[in-house]
Motif scaffolding. Sequence first.
Motif, PDB file in Angstrom:
ATOM      1  N   ALA A  18      -5.143   2.542  -2.983  1.00 62.57           N
ATOM      2  CA  ALA A  18      -6.106   1.705  -3.683  1.00 62.57           C
ATOM      3  C   ALA A  18      -7.096   1.077  -2.708  1.00 62.57           C
ATOM      4  CB  ALA A  18      -5.381   0.620  -4.472  1.00 62.57           C
ATOM      5  N   ALA A  19      -6.613   0.656  -1.528  1.00 59.40           N
ATOM      6  CA  ALA A  19      -7.499   0.039  -0.536  1.00 59.40           C
ATOM      7  C   ALA A  19      -8.559   1.023  -0.055  1.00 59.40           C
ATOM      8  CB  ALA A  19      -6.680  -0.477   0.644  1.00 59.40           C
ATOM      9  N   VAL A  20      -8.136   2.246   0.243  1.00 50.60           N
ATOM     10  CA  VAL A  20      -9.085   3.266   0.723  1.00 50.60           C
ATOM     11  C   VAL A  20     -10.127   3.573  -0.345  1.00 50.60           C
ATOM     12  CG1 VAL A  20      -9.325   5.660   1.460  1.00 50.60           C
ATOM     13  CG2 VAL A  20      -7.436   4.274   2.334  1.00 50.60           C
ATOM     14  N   MET A  21      -9.668   3.775  -1.599  1.00 51.80           N
ATOM     15  CA  MET A  21     -10.597   4.129  -2.675  1.00 51.80           C
ATOM     16  C   MET A  21     -11.532   2.968  -3.014  1.00 51.80           C
ATOM     17  SD  MET A  21      -9.893   7.204  -3.033  1.00 51.80           S
ATOM     18  CE  MET A  21     -11.153   7.449  -4.268  1.00 51.80           C
ATOM     19  N   THR A  22     -11.036   1.735  -2.873  1.00 54.21           N
ATOM     20  CA  THR A  22     -11.886   0.575  -3.126  1.00 54.21           C
ATOM     21  C   THR A  22     -13.062   0.541  -2.156  1.00 54.21           C
ATOM     22  OG1 THR A  22     -10.033  -0.734  -3.965  1.00 54.21           O
ATOM     23  CG2 THR A  22     -11.968  -1.933  -3.213  1.00 54.21           C
ATOM     24  N   ILE A  23     -12.775   0.778  -0.885  1.00 52.57           N
ATOM     25  CA  ILE A  23     -13.843   0.775   0.128  1.00 52.57           C
ATOM     26  C   ILE A  23     -14.846   1.887  -0.153  1.00 52.57           C
ATOM     27  CG2 ILE A  23     -14.326   1.118   2.575  1.00 52.57           C
ATOM     28  CD1 ILE A  23     -11.592  -0.165   3.155  1.00 52.57           C
ATOM     29  N   ILE A  24     -14.335   3.075  -0.496  1.00 54.57           N
ATOM     30  CA  ILE A  24     -15.221   4.210  -0.770  1.00 54.57           C
ATOM     31  C   ILE A  24     -16.120   3.916  -1.963  1.00 54.57           C
ATOM     32  CG2 ILE A  24     -15.277   6.620  -1.527  1.00 54.57           C
ATOM     33  CD1 ILE A  24     -12.743   7.083   0.119  1.00 54.57           C
ATOM     34  N   LEU A  28     -20.162   3.523  -2.450  1.00 60.16           N
ATOM     35  CA  LEU A  28     -20.921   4.324  -3.411  1.00 60.16           C
ATOM     36  C   LEU A  28     -21.549   3.470  -4.511  1.00 60.16           C
ATOM     37  CD1 LEU A  28     -18.431   7.331  -3.839  1.00 60.16           C
ATOM     38  CD2 LEU A  28     -20.529   7.275  -2.480  1.00 60.16           C
ATOM     39  N   LYS A  29     -21.269   2.146  -4.479  1.00 58.09           N
ATOM     40  CA  LYS A  29     -21.777   1.208  -5.485  1.00 58.09           C
ATOM     41  C   LYS A  29     -21.341   1.613  -6.890  1.00 58.09           C
ATOM     42  CE  LYS A  29     -25.790  -0.220  -2.753  1.00 58.09           C
ATOM     43  NZ  LYS A  29     -27.263  -0.373  -2.705  1.00 58.09           N
ATOM     44  N   GLN A  30     -20.065   1.976  -7.009  1.00 62.33           N
ATOM     45  CA  GLN A  30     -19.469   2.331  -8.287  1.00 62.33           C
ATOM     46  C   GLN A  30     -18.354   1.337  -8.613  1.00 62.33           C
ATOM     47  OE1 GLN A  30     -20.559   4.664 -10.363  1.00 62.33           O
ATOM     48  NE2 GLN A  30     -22.148   5.319  -8.937  1.00 62.33           N
ATOM     49  N   GLY A  35     -12.076   3.789  -8.793  1.00 63.12           N
ATOM     50  CA  GLY A  35     -11.377   4.071  -7.544  1.00 63.12           C
ATOM     51  C   GLY A  35      -9.881   3.921  -7.688  1.00 63.12           C
ATOM     52  N   TYR A  36      -9.452   2.874  -8.404  1.00 65.16           N
ATOM     53  CA  TYR A  36      -8.018   2.685  -8.633  1.00 65.16           C
ATOM     54  C   TYR A  36      -7.426   3.856  -9.418  1.00 65.16           C
ATOM     55  CZ  TYR A  36      -8.714  -2.199  -7.212  1.00 65.16           C
ATOM     56  OH  TYR A  36      -9.009  -3.339  -6.513  1.00 65.16           O
ATOM     57  N   ILE A  37      -8.154   4.303 -10.445  1.00 64.67           N
ATOM     58  CA  ILE A  37      -7.654   5.409 -11.267  1.00 64.67           C
ATOM     59  C   ILE A  37      -7.522   6.683 -10.438  1.00 64.67           C
ATOM     60  CG2 ILE A  37      -8.188   6.898 -13.240  1.00 64.67           C
ATOM     61  CD1 ILE A  37      -9.488   4.475 -14.567  1.00 64.67           C
ATOM     62  N   GLY A 276      -3.674  -6.212 -11.269  1.00 67.13           N
ATOM     63  CA  GLY A 276      -4.612  -5.365 -11.992  1.00 67.13           C
ATOM     64  C   GLY A 276      -4.814  -4.039 -11.290  1.00 67.13           C
ATOM     65  N   ALA A 277      -4.871  -4.069  -9.951  1.00 66.34           N
ATOM     66  CA  ALA A 277      -4.999  -2.824  -9.190  1.00 66.34           C
ATOM     67  C   ALA A 277      -3.794  -1.920  -9.422  1.00 66.34           C
ATOM     68  CB  ALA A 277      -5.150  -3.145  -7.700  1.00 66.34           C
ATOM     69  N   ILE A 278      -2.606  -2.520  -9.443  1.00 69.65           N
ATOM     70  CA  ILE A 278      -1.390  -1.722  -9.690  1.00 69.65           C
ATOM     71  C   ILE A 278      -1.432  -1.109 -11.084  1.00 69.65           C
ATOM     72  CG2 ILE A 278       1.124  -1.842  -9.920  1.00 69.65           C
ATOM     73  CD1 ILE A 278       1.099  -4.052  -7.812  1.00 69.65           C
ATOM     74  N   PHE A 279      -1.930  -1.888 -12.065  1.00 70.85           N
ATOM     75  CA  PHE A 279      -2.012  -1.358 -13.433  1.00 70.85           C
ATOM     76  C   PHE A 279      -2.956  -0.166 -13.498  1.00 70.85           C
ATOM     77  CE2 PHE A 279      -4.623  -1.454 -17.349  1.00 70.85           C
ATOM     78  CZ  PHE A 279      -3.667  -0.975 -18.241  1.00 70.85           C
TER      79      PHE A 279
END
Length: 741
Positions: A18-24, A28-30, A35-37, A276-279
Amino acid sequence: MGHVPELIFDLALILGAAAVMTIIFKMLKQPVVLGYIIAGVIVGPYFNFFPTVVESDGIKTWAEIGVIFLLFGLGLEFSFKKLLKVGNVAVITSLMGVGMTFLIGYNVGVIMGWKLMDSLFMGGILSIASTTIIFRAFDELGVKSQKFAGIVLGALIIEDLVAVVLMVILSTVSISRSFEGIEMIYSILKLVFFLVLWFVSGIFFLPTMFKKLKKYLNDETLLVVSLALCFLMVVLSSQAGFSPALGAFIMGSILAETPKVEKIEHLVQSVKDLFGAIFFVSVGMLLDPNMLVEYALPIGISTFVLLMGKPIFATIGALLAGQPIKVAVQTGMSLSQIGEFSFIIATLGVTLNVTSDFLYPVAVAVSVLTTFTTPYMIGFSGKVSDWVTLKTPEKWKNRLYKYSLGTQQVTEASDWKKLIRFYLINTVIFSVVIISIILLANQFLAPLFDASKWKNLFIVSLTLLLIAPFLYALAFRRGPSKTYANIWTKPLYRGPLLALIISRIALAIFFIGFVFATYYSPLAAFIGVVVSTFIFVTQRHRIKQFYGRIESRFLLNLHDRERSQQSAQHVLAPWDSHLTKFTLEARSPIIGLPLSTMKLRETFGVNIVIIQRGDITINIPRQDNVLYPNDVISVIGTDEQLTLFKDYIAVKDVKEESKVDSSQVGLHSFSIPDDSYLVGQTMRHSKMRERCNGIVVGLERNEDRMVNPDPDVVFEVDDVIWIVGSNKRIQVYLKEILNNV
């Protein structure tokens, strides 16, 4: 080295992905939700290139906690008082969009040959827009100050409440596996009962508790107390037969009425983000790529329904509510996605084991696709609305204009309607409180006493003592005295009014009889009712005083927090104009200048109608008023005018918790009668501003509109004047005009 439990390993894997995808996704301004999904897909069982979560049951438990925190956070932003302030425009828009989209989603399932429950849940999944995604899109696009954004935010409040009711209905249908009308009505009535009970008791006790414990409530204690209240309501909701998520939402809504809500939101934010990130990661873990390929057709159809169908339905709803074409189209195109509530509804189907395996991945896929398109739908809504306006025949535009004008005219509810509404609300509230006390005494108090001849008498006496103030309010509380007197003086309404009074007294006597009938024989109950009613009537003045103290405490707590002005920004404006608040910075070019020298009306077409300076509020400021740093100004104008004005003064948008009270200021319109003294006079010579303490912001003559009309315009018969100012002064002025004073 000790053994690391598998759950800890899974959490490390989930949070790392989740941390890696959040940064990405930030780069990307998305939306980070996507990212969590995707992180969930990567660590899920259907993707083998990376380590996979082992103990999925433990993660599901954490995900359920995530749902609780997510709904608790939404409840903190919801507020029942916000719901009461939502205008008819938002209500009609949301109900039209939700209702029609639900029907289309249900019929998509039927056409695809799905089971009844799959079709019903699909309708529910597609009907609720994502508050989180829209909020973030508005922030990124910088459109929160525009008129359509206020309507959308109001519509989202209604959709959140509809989603809660929808969860209850779908749960009921899932258990019975059929549409049982009586059972459905019972479930909805039970929901209303508990909503009223929880809200009234919460408002009565929680603000008082926070005041009493104020010196002990540091950040740590307030966080623990808030979460304890949240999970307590989760347990109570489960015991009442509702979902745990509903309990979290209700407690958040109750706390939203307390002065501590901003602090609680701040303290809970980090915990909510974590769970929420875990969900959302767990949502991605259930996404089977093979199933997405297999069900590409329903995914495509559902996405099309959201991108085309719901915007059309919501646009029609906004038009029916009297909004211009541009605002209606922008509103509709903003509500074209699904998110957190749709996931929760899909999860509900999985938990109840009533939906097929494919429905959850379909919902996730549609949410991902529509989340990506949301910023573009909002961004292009202005161009689309301009195109629609251009292509609309002039005859239709004229009809829409006249209809819009009719819906915006200032109308007052009749005294009879006001009294009926007052009696209905009070009857529901006091009946719920009385029934709750009777049931609590019977279920929890009675078992504490041993059987004896005095047991029943003691319980009945205590129960009647507890419900006495609410019986008084139910039977004798008249409501607004002026309204009551106006109705009583009209012979036509005197009979229905007496019938209404008698029915309320009869209901109060029924409750007394119900208490006695629970513990005594019919004859003894009848005697008890007669004696109790006599005592009640003779002591009603003391009971009235006691009830007065209860009501004063409740109203004090209810209004302890200033009403939010967010949903009122679109009320004080004619046509395409609306009200927006700004906080002035020290570098603003209008600091230190009197209003008369700024020429804001001539240059930008805007008017400053309120200045908030600390605890001082200046309604309809004079031309010699000077602006200072950190003043909060409320400005009326169109989207384009406000954007130019905002760029000119170089300000920052005021925060939501800004406590500007514009409740004393309103927009009013009136038509000049043929015998009015205004006919033939100019606005300057009519002294209208001085007499009603208001600003004329619009004038309509035949098919022509004049925004901010020139002071030398001569008034004519049937001119429609739009004026912003003090509600009380303008109402008096309108009466003078009608009476030709």
